[in-house]
Write a protein that holds these residues in place. Structure first.
Motif, mmCIF file in Angstrom:
data_model
loop_
_atom_site.group_PDB
_atom_site.id
_atom_site.type_symbol
_atom_site.label_atom_id
_atom_site.label_comp_id
_atom_site.label_asym_id
_atom_site.label_seq_id
_atom_site.Cartn_x
_atom_site.Cartn_y
_atom_site.Cartn_z
ATOM 1 N N ARG A 19 -76.180 -20.298 18.678
ATOM 2 C CA ARG A 19 -76.793 -21.622 18.831
ATOM 3 C C ARG A 19 -78.130 -21.677 18.095
ATOM 4 O O ARG A 19 -78.483 -22.699 17.507
ATOM 5 N N LEU B 6 -80.424 -24.870 17.695
ATOM 6 C CA LEU B 6 -80.487 -25.207 19.121
ATOM 7 C C LEU B 6 -81.176 -24.071 19.863
ATOM 8 O O LEU B 6 -80.636 -22.984 19.967
ATOM 9 N N THR C 284 -82.192 -28.970 14.788
ATOM 10 C CA THR C 284 -80.851 -29.266 14.280
ATOM 11 C C THR C 284 -80.924 -30.195 13.082
ATOM 12 O O THR C 284 -80.062 -30.169 12.221
ATOM 13 N N THR C 285 -81.955 -31.034 13.056
ATOM 14 C CA THR C 285 -82.091 -31.937 11.917
ATOM 15 C C THR C 285 -82.281 -31.117 10.640
ATOM 16 O O THR C 285 -81.681 -31.408 9.610
ATOM 17 N N THR D 174 -78.829 -29.126 9.902
ATOM 18 C CA THR D 174 -77.730 -29.973 9.410
ATOM 19 C C THR D 174 -78.034 -30.508 8.024
ATOM 20 O O THR D 174 -77.136 -30.596 7.183
ATOM 21 N N MET E 143 -72.929 -27.065 9.764
ATOM 22 C CA MET E 143 -72.298 -27.863 10.802
ATOM 23 C C MET E 143 -71.932 -26.956 11.960
ATOM 24 O O MET E 143 -71.511 -25.824 11.751
ATOM 25 N N PHE E 144 -72.096 -27.481 13.171
ATOM 26 C CA PHE E 144 -71.873 -26.675 14.365
ATOM 27 C C PHE E 144 -70.784 -27.308 15.229
ATOM 28 O O PHE E 144 -70.784 -28.509 15.458
ATOM 29 N N LEU F 55 -69.420 -41.103 12.918
ATOM 30 C CA LEU F 55 -70.786 -40.722 13.283
ATOM 31 C C LEU F 55 -71.236 -39.470 12.540
ATOM 32 O O LEU F 55 -72.420 -39.267 12.308
ATOM 33 N N GLY F 56 -70.276 -38.623 12.166
ATOM 34 C CA GLY F 56 -70.642 -37.435 11.402
ATOM 35 C C GLY F 56 -70.888 -37.732 9.939
ATOM 36 O O GLY F 56 -71.438 -36.913 9.207
ATOM 37 N N LEU G 276 -72.170 -40.931 8.615
ATOM 38 C CA LEU G 276 -72.717 -42.291 8.560
ATOM 39 C C LEU G 276 -73.122 -42.685 7.149
ATOM 40 O O LEU G 276 -72.991 -43.837 6.756
ATOM 41 N N ARG H 36 -64.975 -33.937 11.701
ATOM 42 C CA ARG H 36 -66.331 -34.422 11.518
ATOM 43 C C ARG H 36 -67.173 -33.383 10.797
ATOM 44 O O ARG H 36 -68.024 -33.704 9.972
#
Lengths: 349, 827
Positions: free
Chosen positions: B300, B305, B324-325, B328, B333-334, B356-357, B359, B410
């Motif tokens: 994580r 995270l 995470t921002t 990613t 990707m997690f 949503l993944g 956008l 995603r």
């Protein structure tokens, strides 16, 4: 095996109680149809004209509340926000119409800034929104009293006439409210910002995994809510001409009631701006009926509270029946489970 | 030691079956635990060990089968019944209530009505904690303990019930060598005294050394029970594994390994480290290890995270840890294990979840294009063969495998640089498993570095190019190429005996002295504030200290303190009651019809009975709505707020009905300058505070507010306690209604309404935890005192009304932020 599978969002008898926009729309139509039966004259033009501006104001407040509840909060700063906006739009121009624009701008922006501050405290310190907004409400009333020194200022002539007049037969307040509702509804449903707000409201943790800036969007929601309350307060100030200091007080409970009736989940996420606005119309018309029927003003509280309890209880009961049915189906080997599974599966390790 | 075979039967499970939605956890399990033996239960993650013991301890009801403890049948799934029959359980995650002290946690399990003499109780608790040699003060809040201290408290608590059968579920995960040895000594002592121990563990060497008999569980079935001396480690392991997996794995990687991918050096965080690790584009790297060894925290942290230190590089670029921002946007990707909480958005549709993944690809100038959403979703559904009736179907109605494929779509759909998957096939049916393996391999072949953490060693063996084994937070072994097999991974993980380095687990939190962390810290601060404010004003204005002013102040304080106490009751149990204010006014309005002049005094009695009845009735309605009908407490009590206000206004449209003077005179009586009312209120508060601290009722109330699930597991009747907490809240408003009879003197329908906000403010100022479990009536009293003082002082200083509001707002906001900061860092 698939009755519940296929179309959980589709129309069936249950969905009437299930929080889709359809249910509040139907309820509102039915209410208007039976209005004359309950109280003759409650559908007259005069009655509607008296009702619609207040419905518009409540609708604006309700969509602000919807944005906060979408982020799993409650906004108790509604009264202070409305009162401060009403003061700003009257106190800044002091009757001088050439400065009305400044007052109107401040009436929207300053509540938005206070909203941003609430959002910051909630997001940054993980504080309970109920408490933070309660404190914010006290601070806002402090400013209201400080600015007015207890004496309300009257609205400028332009504001008064604008809010009282009609365009194409519709009250101006309603037109403004409609424009704002459509814009906010469009943003929440159709833009990336709105999609992210929804995602974060549904699950801040899943949104974090996706890399979304969760805290910033939470703050944005509170700020936007503040702007909505501000607009509502400014319109209300014009309509009542000389707003008293505590003019926002009666709007707190109905705003939450409207969100609940509109079907936005208190657990956050899936929210409908339009449904909240329609629910505001429903509640205002309900009051209208109570008044037109000659019942004392106080009856509206009783009626509103009973409506909320009945709707919430029915919804919760239907929900539980549905998930019990689904669970039986799973035990029978199916895979469908309508509605979010609330009870976490027991750890099978 | 008695011969284990001839001893009495202390715990017997017979033909136990248990299913969860989609999973058959136990099938026909029978186990006999005899007097004088340590009976070990071994098996892989998910073999059903913990479920079995949850059944044995009354936490779960079996579908079929029976549980017998000391010859007595466990007739219902009730943890308290199991305990009274002589069984105690130490859970892998302790069922401790974080806001309660160690002593209170132990007392709650002991199940007495009153704690009694505190000194004696403390000595009793200390006696059970003493053998551990750790200096744990029983007065410490569990929240302030370290993980291993909590584990020890959990064991000590179980032993303090003096059980005949003790179940230990992975007790050594968080213990160091000495502590583990101490535990073994305790286990031996219990067995020697004629008890029995069920010992659940993954660690075969540990099990071999302590157990008399070993039962192996696999896939929810018993694979045999053996005397420990007659089997060796090898034989046990071969029974533990050997599961058939009807899955075909994709061909392993052929891509040449270059640079890039993900790389960490000297990487450490809570529960793991230091770790050096890399995964290169084109390879699938497995992370194996026994559950609870920090491998989940480690991967994580790779994804941003959880806080971590050390260097993290993705595609040869340095990436900020703990965000995470950042990770990613660097292309990682997690796919989390907890699909429902961290993965999919359950109430949203399939297409929404996929879009949503991505956008950025489905929108133009910030506006989401529906056609593109549909296209992207349709492509993903086709490519990853997601079985869904329509794109608009909500994800919550799909099967676990299809939900997982949505997450895969995603994450893998947008060609990531790094894909990290945590337990990718947990709760997924066999067919979907194969597809998920193929997606993972394909993603690696497309140039991503893939990291897979799994507790399924067969899966890792089939899927990965390389497997690292984590034990106690560190990488202890790495398997490559032909060296990878289920046997090799399991052996490496199970026979690892490395002891965790006692990390000083980043307790950089500000450690306040005990008195400041205690329940009365806020009260002390508030009292000082009240005195300082009073002293300052007294210097400015001599009227402040006159008996007249002080009497008035105390008379105002009485109802406010009382209503704060009512609110505190609801909040301690994790609820809210917004209806307290209007209820007090409603009670006054009722009184104004009966307790008036010119009617017989029998009507006064009727009036008081009605007031009491109405208070209790409203409480029952609130409790019924919240507990019985599961209405959100804010909504339920808000509805009651409106209802009561409406009723008051309907009964009295304006202030009417003067309360009989004979009655108000009694209520407003004074002893010298001191109102009797405040003396009574203070007495009530002292009694309530004692009940809250010393009685089982008080402990239970705080327990459900602290953690309702854990409270239920140790036998607190959560539903009943919650219902009665609302009844008690409203009951405590009854005295407020009575005080208002004297203070207002007339049936004023709008009186009391503002008390709701004031009550919440007082409680929060008093140091209560808003989410429940922590707070004190004394704190609520001082909170109310400060409110009254501030109101009084602003008048004297002629600060104007705005300052009254500002001060209240600042105090409330300031204390919320302060408590949030202090408590978060203290936890």
């Amino acid at each position: 095996m698939d009755e519940g599978f296929g179309k959980p969002r589709g129309f069936n008898v249950w969905s009437l109680f299930y929080g889709s926009t359809a249910s509040i729309v139907i309820a509102t139509i039915v209410l208007f149809i039976i209005s004359p039966l309950l109280a003759p004259g409650s559908l007259s033009w005069a009655a509607l004209n008296g009702m619609l501006p207040f419905a518009s104001v409540l609708a604006l407040v309700a969509i602000g509340q919807t944005l906060v509840i979408q982020q799993r909060g409650f906004d108790l700063s509604v009264p202070g926000m409305i009162s401060l906006a009403a003061v700003l739009v009257t106190w800044i121009p002091e009757g001088d119409d050439s400065r009305l624009w400044l007052g109107a701008l401040a009436a929207v922006l300053i509540p938005a800034l206070f909203g941003l501050l609430s959002g910051f405290v909630v997001a940054r310190f993980e504080a309970t929104s109920l408490i933070v907004t309660l404190a914010m409400n006290a601070l806002l009333y402090g400013f209201v009293l400080w600015l007015t020194q207890g004496t309300p200022v009257g609205a400028t002539d332009v504001l008064k006439t604008f809010t009282l007049e009609r365009t194409f037969g519709l009250p101006n307040t309603m037109i403004i409210a409609l424009v704002i509702i459509i814009v906010v509804a469009f943003i929440t449903k159709r833009t990336t910002v709105g999609w992210r707000l929804t995602a974060i409201g549904v699950s801040p943790r899943a949104s974090t995994v996706l890399g979304l800036r969760v805290k910033r969007y939470e703050m944005l929601a509170y700020a936007a809510a503040g702007a909505c309350y501000g607009a509502a307060g400014a319109l209300l100030a014009g309509y009542v001409q000389t707003p008293n200091i505590f003019i926002g007080d009666p709007y707190l409970l109905p705003s939450i009631a409207a969100v609940v009736l509109g079907g936005t989940a208190l657990s956050g996420g899936v929210a409908s701006i339009v449904a909240s606005a329609i629910a505001a119309l429903f509640l205002t018309q309900l009051n209208q009926i109570v008044l037109a029927a000659g019942w004392p003003n106080s009856t509206q509280y009783i009626v509103q509270s009973l409506v909320i309890i009945i709707v919430v209880v029915i919804r919760e009961t239907v929900y539980r029946l549905l998930s019990r049915r689904a669970r039986r189906k799973i035990a029978g080997g199916g895979s469908a489970q309508p509605g979010p599974e609330r009870e976490a599966m027991a750890d099978a390790s | 030691m008695t011969d284990p075979v001839s001893g009495d039967l202390l715990l017997a499970l017979k033909d136990v079956d248990k299913s969860f939605p989609g999973v058959r956890a136990l099938t026909g399990v029978s186990i006999e635990v005899r007097r004088g033996e340590v009976h070990a239960l071994v098996g892989e993650n998910g073999a059903g060990k913990s479920t079995l013991m949850a059944v044995a301890s009354g936490a779960l009801a079996p579908d079929t089968g029976s549980v017998t403890i000391q010859g007595q049948p466990l007739s219902a799934a009730d943890p308290r019944l199991a305990q009274s029959l002589g069984l105690a359980i130490v859970r892998q995650t302790p069922a401790l209530l974080p806001q309660l002290t160690v002593l209170e946690n132990m007392e709650l399990t002991r199940g007495r009505r009153w704690i009694g003499n505190v000194g004696k109780a403390r000595a009793w608790a200390q006696e059970w904690l003493a053998p551990w040699g750790l200096e744990i003060d029983p007065r410490t809040r569990v929240d302030d303990l370290t993980v291993e201290q909590r584990q020890i408290v959990e064991v000590a608590r179980a032993l303090s019930t003096q059980p005949k059968v003790l179940v230990l579920d992975e007790p050594t995960e968080h213990l160091n060598f000495e502590e583990s040895e101490l535990l073994f000594t305790q286990v031996r002592r219990l067995v020697d005294q004629g008890g029995a121990v069920v010992y659940i563990s993954h660690r075969i060497p540990e099990v071999k050394s302590i157990a008399d008999r070993i039962t192996v569980l696999r896939d929810g079935k018993v694979r045999g029970t053996f005397p420990s001396a007659e089997v060796n480690e090898h034989q046990i392991i071969s029974l533990v594994i050997g599961r058939e997996l009807d899955a075909v794995f994709p061909e392993k990687g052929t891509a040449s390994i270059g640079g890039g991918g993900i790389e960490v050096t000297d990487f450490r965080g809570s529960g793991f480290g230091p770790v050096d690790f890399q995964a290169r584009p084109g390879e699938v790297v497995g992370i194996a290890g026994v559950q609870g060894n920090g491998q989940d925290a480690f991967i994580r942290a790779l994804c941003g995270l959880g806080a971590a230190s050390g260097s993290l590089r993705i595609d040869d670029r340095s990436v900020r840890t703990g965000s995470t921002t950042a990770s990613t946007s660097a292309g990682l990707m997690f796919i989390p294990a907890d699909r429902h909480v961290e993965g999919v958005f359950l109430p949203l549709s399939v297409s929404d979840n996929i879009a949503l993944g991505e956008l950025a690809t489905v929108s133009q100038a910030g506006v989401v294009r529906r056609a593109k959403v549909r296209d992207t979703a349709q492509k993903a559904v086709d490519r990853f063969s997601i079985k869904t009736p329509t794109l608009g179907t909500t994800v919550s109605s799909l099967s676990g495998g299809n939900q997982q494929k949505i997450l895969m779509a995603r994450s893998a759909g947008g060609t990531p640089s790094v894909l990290v998957a945590e337990e990718p096939t947990q709760g997924v049916d066999a067919g979907a498993r194969v597809e998920i393996y193929n997606i993972i391999r394909q993603t690696a072949n497309d140039g991503a570095a893939v990291v897979v953490m799994s507790s399924d060693n067969l899966e890792l063996a089939g899927l990965c190019d390389r497997v690292v084994i984590v034990s106690r937070g560190r990488i202890v072994q790495e398997l490559n190429g032909d060296g990878i097999s289920e046997q090799a991974i399991t052996t490496a993980a199970l026979s690892s005996t490395s002891m965790r380095e006692r990390l000083n687990e980043g307790r950089k939190a500000i450690r306040l002295p005990r008195w400041l962390r205690g329940d009365y810290a806020a009260s002390i601060v508030l009292a000082v504030l009240v005195v300082l404010l009073g002293a300052y004003v007294a210097l400015q204005n001599s009227f402040y200290l006159t008996p007249l002013n002080l009497t008035g102040l105390l008379a105002l304080l009485a109802p406010l303190a009382m209503i704060a106490v009512a609110q505190q009751t609801a909040m301690l149990g994790g609820g809210f009651d917004l209806s307290v204010g209007p209820l007090s006014g409603f009670l006054l309005v009722i009184a104004s019809f009966y307790i008036v002049d010119d009617v017989g005094s029998i009507w006064w009695l009727v009036g008081f009975l009605l007031v009491i009845g109405a208070g209790l009735g409203v409480g029952a309605i609130n409790g019924g709505l919240v507990q019985g009908l599961k209405v959100n407490p804010v909504i339920a009590t808000l509805a009651l707020f409106m209802l009561l206000r409406g009723l008051s206004l309907t009964m009295r449209d304006r202030p009417q009905g003067s309360i009989a003077e004979e009655v108000t005179d009694v209520i407003a009586a004074k002893v010298g300058p001191i109102p009797v009312s405040i003396i009574v209120v203070v007495a009530i508060i002292i009694i309530l505070e004692i009940v809250l601290r010393r009685s089982r009722a008080g402990l239970s109330l705080r327990a459900i507010g602290s953690n309702a699930d854990a409270a239920a597991r140790i036998g607190v009747r959560v539903g009943r306690v919650r219902f009665f907490s609302y009844v008690a809240t409203s009951a405590l408003v009854i005295p407020v209604g009575i005080l208002l009879m004297a203070q207002v003197g007339i049936g004023d329908p709008s009186s009391g309404v503002t008390y709701t906000l004031a009550s919440i403010t007082a409680v929060v100022l008093g140091g209560a935890r808003v989410m429940g479990g922590r707070g004190s009536y004394v704190g609520a009293f001082f909170g109310a005192l400060l409110i009254v003082q501030v109101t009084n002082v602003t008048t004297f200083l002629q600060l104007g009304q705005s300052w009254q509001y500002w001060l209240m707002g600042i105090l409330l906001l300031g204390s919320t932020v302060l408590f949030a900061t202090v408590r978060k860092s203290g936890a």
